[in-house]
Design an enzyme around this catalytic site. Structure first.
Site, PDB file in Angstrom:
ATOM      1  N   TYR A   1       0.172  10.634 -10.878  1.00  0.00           N
ATOM      2  CA  TYR A   1      -0.200   9.567  -9.939  1.00  0.00           C
ATOM      3  C   TYR A   1      -0.634   8.325 -10.710  1.00  0.00           C
ATOM      4  O   TYR A   1      -0.145   7.216 -10.483  1.00  0.00           O
ATOM      5  CB  TYR A   1      -1.325  10.041  -9.019  1.00  0.00           C
ATOM      6  CG  TYR A   1      -1.977   8.918  -8.258  1.00  0.00           C
ATOM      7  CD1 TYR A   1      -1.319   8.288  -7.209  1.00  0.00           C
ATOM      8  CD2 TYR A   1      -3.257   8.470  -8.596  1.00  0.00           C
ATOM      9  CE1 TYR A   1      -1.916   7.246  -6.510  1.00  0.00           C
ATOM     10  CE2 TYR A   1      -3.857   7.431  -7.913  1.00  0.00           C
ATOM     11  CZ  TYR A   1      -3.185   6.817  -6.871  1.00  0.00           C
ATOM     12  OH  TYR A   1      -3.781   5.767  -6.191  1.00  0.00           O
TER      13      TYR A   1
ATOM     14  N   LYS B   1       1.225   4.512 -11.162  1.00  0.00           N
ATOM     15  CA  LYS B   1       0.583   3.226 -10.906  1.00  0.00           C
ATOM     16  C   LYS B   1       0.670   2.315 -12.129  1.00  0.00           C
ATOM     17  O   LYS B   1       0.921   1.113 -12.022  1.00  0.00           O
ATOM     18  CB  LYS B   1      -0.875   3.438 -10.511  1.00  0.00           C
ATOM     19  CG  LYS B   1      -1.070   4.073  -9.136  1.00  0.00           C
ATOM     20  CD  LYS B   1      -0.626   3.158  -8.016  1.00  0.00           C
ATOM     21  CE  LYS B   1      -0.988   3.701  -6.651  1.00  0.00           C
ATOM     22  NZ  LYS B   1      -0.539   2.819  -5.543  1.00  0.00           N
TER      23      LYS B   1
ATOM     24  N   SER C   1      -4.794   1.430  -9.137  1.00  0.00           N
ATOM     25  CA  SER C   1      -5.835   2.463  -9.152  1.00  0.00           C
ATOM     26  C   SER C   1      -6.559   2.482 -10.491  1.00  0.00           C
ATOM     27  O   SER C   1      -5.961   2.190 -11.537  1.00  0.00           O
ATOM     28  CB  SER C   1      -5.190   3.831  -8.899  1.00  0.00           C
ATOM     29  OG  SER C   1      -6.077   4.880  -9.202  1.00  0.00           O
TER      30      SER C   1
ATOM     31  N   PHE D   1       0.809  -1.222   0.000  1.00  0.00           N
ATOM     32  CA  PHE D   1       0.000   0.000   0.000  1.00  0.00           C
ATOM     33  C   PHE D   1       0.843   1.272   0.000  1.00  0.00           C
ATOM     34  O   PHE D   1       0.313   2.351  -0.257  1.00  0.00           O
ATOM     35  CB  PHE D   1      -0.909   0.044   1.242  1.00  0.00           C
ATOM     36  CG  PHE D   1      -1.896  -1.078   1.336  1.00  0.00           C
ATOM     37  CD1 PHE D   1      -3.121  -0.994   0.704  1.00  0.00           C
ATOM     38  CD2 PHE D   1      -1.604  -2.222   2.060  1.00  0.00           C
ATOM     39  CE1 PHE D   1      -4.048  -2.015   0.796  1.00  0.00           C
ATOM     40  CE2 PHE D   1      -2.521  -3.261   2.159  1.00  0.00           C
ATOM     41  CZ  PHE D   1      -3.740  -3.156   1.518  1.00  0.00           C
TER      42      PHE D   1
END
Length: 337
Positions: A149, A153, A124, A80
């Site tokens: 972001y 990912k 995500s 995470f």
């Protein structure tokens, strides 16, 4: 069986740790506390009646990660750790690539050297970018995320797929979250963002509790049902159950699997505000402001593959999400501080 949870003191990570402890897994948490509090882990132990091991450190420290993997005889890693704010990633792209991509590379190098090869990665829905057709399934093309972001990912996903191609003994799950919200039913652990929240629901909650004066709604001219952004909100407890199902799946066979974790329902910003007002009994003042760079108009999942492959389905609805968020916020008006 010991599970390493990177970023385990954070919002989703702490709920994951609690669930693992309640299911009698041994757990070690690695967290640098850049966006989290060790209070969450203390409370997790109090709720579960069990302790986990807590190591303060960064996943970019490969030697530390190797030491943790060996010392605690780790069998599985739930990853995470990373930076997660879409808007901030536009302003600080290098930090996002260094943390999210560089950190995962260091983690995987350590795992490879020690021989730990089961990994569940917190990805995500932003990897899909601005998609014209809803809902989004796993066959929807990736490759054009609208912000750093999302690109970080996607880069990690591609790295992990290449890793499995190079060594078929790895077992990896790529879990594409939609919008995690809610809190544990006890109200003792929840989302505690620093400063002005980047995500809608904690922002609304802080306005409702009086911590902030009003909500800023970023854009009201999107091509959606009411002009505001539409998202697929999923309760954090449902998300955690999805991880448990993915852990079980990859323990049974090597390779790489990709699954959406969402509800399959889109909710607009204004709809979420109305739901929160109904539950809290508080009026939520708001103002429309300019769109944020990197935001998309709408995004919701087709989660049927996870139901078919993992026997997992989100069970909690918007009322549950709002109720549990409000319970957390009322009991912790200033978060963990």
């Amino acid at each position: 069986m010991t599970v390493l949870v990177t970023g385990g003191a954070g919002y989703i990570g702490s709920h994951m740790v609690l669930s693992l402890l309640e299911k009698n897994f041994d757990v070690v948490v690695l967290d640098n506390f850049s966006n989290s509090s060790n209070t969450s882990i203390r409370r997790v132990s109090e709720i579960s009646g069990r302790r986990c091991e807590l190591v303060a450190g960064d996943i970019r420290d490969k030697e530390l990660v190797k030491k943790v993997l060996m010392e605690y005889e780790v069998s599985d890693v739930l990853h995470f750790a990373g930076l997660k704010a879409v808007g901030e990633s536009v302003e600080k792209p290098i930090e996002y690539y260094e943390n999210n991509v560089g950190g995962t590379l260091s983690l995987c190098e350590a795992m490879k050297e020690v021989g730990v090869k089961r990994l569940v990665f917190s990805s995500s829905a932003t990897v899909y970018g601005d998609v014209e057709k809803m809902p989004i399934d796993e066959d929807t093309p990736t490759g054009n995320p609208s912000n750093p972001y999302g690109r970080s990912k996607l880069m990690v996903e591609e790295i992990l797929k290449d890793l499995v191609i190079s060594d078929s003994s790895w077992s990896i799950a790529l879990l594409r979250y939609f919008n995690p919200v809610g809190a544990h039913v006890s109200g003792r652990i929840g989302e505690d963002p620093q400063g002005i929240p980047n995500n809608l629901v904690p922002y609304i909650a802080q306005v409702a509790v009086g911590r902030l004066d009003f909500l800023s709604i970023y854009g009201h001219d999107y091509p959606t049902k009411d002009g505001t952004g539409v998202r697929d909100y999923i309760h954090v407890s449902d998300l955690v159950e999805g991880h448990l199902a993915a852990m079980k799946k990859i323990s049974e066979s090597p390779g790489v699997g990709v699954w959406n974790l969402g509800t399959g329902r889109g909710v607009s910003v204004l709809e979420m505000i109305k739901a929160f007002e109904k539950t809290s009994g508080r009026k939520i003042p708001y103002r429309f402001v300019n769109r944020r760079k990197g935001d998309v108009a709408e995004c919701w999942a087709n989660p049927s593959k996870a139901e078919s492959d993992l026997s997992w389905k989100a069970k909690r609805n918007i009322c549950d999400m709002v109720k549990d968020t409000w319970n957390w916020q009322v009991k912790n008006p200033n978060g963990y501080s």
